[in-house]
Design a protein around this motif. Structure first.
Motif, short mmCIF file in Angstrom:
data_model
loop_
_atom_site.label_atom_id
_atom_site.label_comp_id
_atom_site.label_asym_id
_atom_site.label_seq_id
_atom_site.Cartn_x
_atom_site.Cartn_y
_atom_site.Cartn_z
N ILE A 17 0.86 -1.19 0.00
CA ILE A 17 0.00 0.00 0.00
C ILE A 17 0.89 1.23 0.00
CG2 ILE A 17 -1.81 1.27 1.21
CD1 ILE A 17 -2.65 -1.35 2.52
N ARG A 18 0.74 2.09 -1.00
CA ARG A 18 1.60 3.26 -1.10
C ARG A 18 0.78 4.47 -1.52
NH1 ARG A 18 2.26 -0.11 -5.44
NH2 ARG A 18 2.43 0.80 -7.55
N SER A 19 1.34 5.64 -1.34
CA SER A 19 0.65 6.88 -1.69
C SER A 19 0.89 7.23 -3.14
CB SER A 19 1.15 8.02 -0.80
OG SER A 19 0.82 7.79 0.55
N LEU A 20 -0.17 7.71 -3.81
CA LEU A 20 -0.08 8.18 -5.19
C LEU A 20 -0.65 9.59 -5.27
CD1 LEU A 20 -1.45 5.03 -7.07
CD2 LEU A 20 0.94 5.65 -6.73
N PHE A 21 -0.15 10.39 -6.19
CA PHE A 21 -0.71 11.71 -6.48
C PHE A 21 -0.77 12.56 -5.21
CE2 PHE A 21 -2.96 8.52 -9.17
CZ PHE A 21 -2.13 8.67 -10.26
N VAL A 22 0.36 12.70 -4.58
CA VAL A 22 0.43 13.35 -3.28
C VAL A 22 0.31 14.86 -3.42
CG1 VAL A 22 1.94 13.72 -1.30
CG2 VAL A 22 1.83 11.47 -2.36
N THR A 23 -0.38 15.50 -2.48
CA THR A 23 -0.47 16.96 -2.39
C THR A 23 0.64 17.44 -1.46
OG1 THR A 23 -2.86 16.90 -2.71
CG2 THR A 23 -1.93 18.89 -1.74
N ARG A 24 1.49 18.32 -1.96
CA ARG A 24 2.64 18.78 -1.19
C ARG A 24 2.35 20.14 -0.54
NH1 ARG A 24 6.36 15.28 0.00
NH2 ARG A 24 8.21 16.44 -0.60
N LEU A 25 2.91 20.35 0.65
CA LEU A 25 2.83 21.63 1.35
C LEU A 25 4.22 21.98 1.83
CD1 LEU A 25 1.10 23.92 2.66
CD2 LEU A 25 1.05 22.50 4.71
N TYR A 26 4.65 23.19 1.53
CA TYR A 26 5.98 23.68 1.89
C TYR A 26 5.83 24.61 3.08
CZ TYR A 26 10.40 26.33 1.21
OH TYR A 26 11.62 26.95 1.36
#
Length: 203
Positions: A5-14
């Motif tokens: 199980i892995r993450s796809l299409f991740v939303t990034r925050l800086y």
């Protein structure tokens, strides 16, 4: 055999602290601009915007006050770092500042949920955050596709929550892709929450 199980299409925050900027001077400059900006005050009142924003009135803050030019130089570095993390192929054309504006949010004020159309990266740096000042609320962009999904448990990891609240400190900058919906809940602090928001574009 264990499932993969892995993450796809991740939303990034800086999130980072912006060095090389005098935030006391920046706060004083925000108030000085507010006091002189009758057009911005009028626009804020006419459009039901709590407190004050220079969004619809001033487009040349870095020219008016050198402290804003210092801020933009620091933001350029952060945005370039974030763009590299996102894997953008910019074809030799760096992202450039399009808009920068002041927000002064009094006690009881809030900014409704919104996105920043026509931009690539948006963000905010925080100038005054009194005790009780609102966090930034970020919304999972997939909500429209979750017609029958049950709610998330309160103890679910941050990257699986429907909403994430980020409480920045003075001098922090937050960056996100401009399509990410976000809002500022009601300011419960007695003092004013001051921030400087901005958009960067490409091409």
């Amino acid at each position: 055999m264990a499932a993969d199980i892995r993450s796809l299409f991740v939303t990034r925050l800086y999130q980072a602290h912006v060095a090389g900027v005098d935030y006391d001077e920046l706060e004083n400059s925000c108030y000085a601009i507010y006091e002189d900006d009758e057009a911005g005050q009028a626009w804020s009142e006419e459009n039901g915007f709590p407190g004050y924003t220079s969004y619809a009135s001033l487009t040349d803050l870095p020219w008016r006050f050198p402290i804003f030019a210092d801020l933009v130089r620091a933001l350029d570095e952060s945005v370039a770092e974030f763009a590299a993390d996102l894997g953008f192929d910019l074809d030799g054309k760096p992202l450039k500042l399009e808009d920068i504006w002041i927000n002064i949010l009094p006690e009881g004020g809030a900014h409704a949920s919104h996105i920043h159309p026509h931009s690539v990266i948006s963000g905010t740096t925080y100038v005054a955050m009194p005790d009780g000042a609102s966090a930034l609320k970020l919304e999972d962009p997939r909500h429209a596709m979750m017609m029958a999904a049950p709610p998330r448990r309160k103890d679910a990891p941050e990257d699986r929550q429907s909403f994430v609240y980020v409480a920045p400190k003075v001098g922090d900058v937050l960056l996100w892709e401009s399509w990410l919906r976000h809002e500022v809940p009601m300011n419960m602090a007695e003092g004013e929450r001051i921030s400087v928001s901005f958009n960067y574009g490409w091409g």
